[in-house]
Design an enzyme around this catalytic site. Sequence first.
Site: not given
Ligand SMILES: [Zn+2]
Length: 210
Positions: A71, A89, A91, A151
């Site tokens: 990412e 980031h 999840h 996501h």
């Molecule tokens: Zn991800």
Amino acid sequence: MDLRDQLCAYGRRAVELGLVIGTSGNLSVRQGDRVAVTPSGVALDRLTPEMCPVVDVCGQLVEGELQPSSETPMHLAIYETTDARAVVHTHSVFGTVVATTMTELPPIHYNALLLGGAVRVAEYATYGTPELAANVRAALEGRRAALMANHGGVSVGATLEEAFEATRLLEWLCEVYVRALGVGRPAVLTDDQLTAVVERALNPPEFPRL
Ligand SMILES: [Zn+2]
């Protein structure tokens, strides 16, 4: 603290708080034209500073043996157009629930203002692609956090601590919203109510001294 030590410390914290599982989630922190980022394929609570690659703002590997997170293009796209110095980031569960069912998280609590108000859900695109990076960048306009359809979530800050706290707040707001939906229809704060909060914060009451 060295940038890569910071990644290890907040990586461990992200796992402890249940914001990520397995090898999902990634963090980065920028200093000058260098970005230290978590590596691909390593759980965030198993990181050592040497495992964390350093790239330049164009994505060229400057230091480290392991590949940067898949990412990384999204992190670099954010750094390219904002003054953010850290990106987180994850999840996380409630963030992903909202990102899978809605197009934005409405402001049902005044703390949403700390993220810039309603949190947009970036349009879906395959992970790691320039399309996803562009969608996230658009969703972050004027915000400190965004959700990514089907996501997860992403937060930014002037420091890794700030970006991490924004991630925790985003997850809390999503959890409150999802739990509130189970009880009834959550009331959304109006623009006037939000403006009044900003005015109140700018003009705190003074308590007279005895
Ligand atoms: Zn991800």
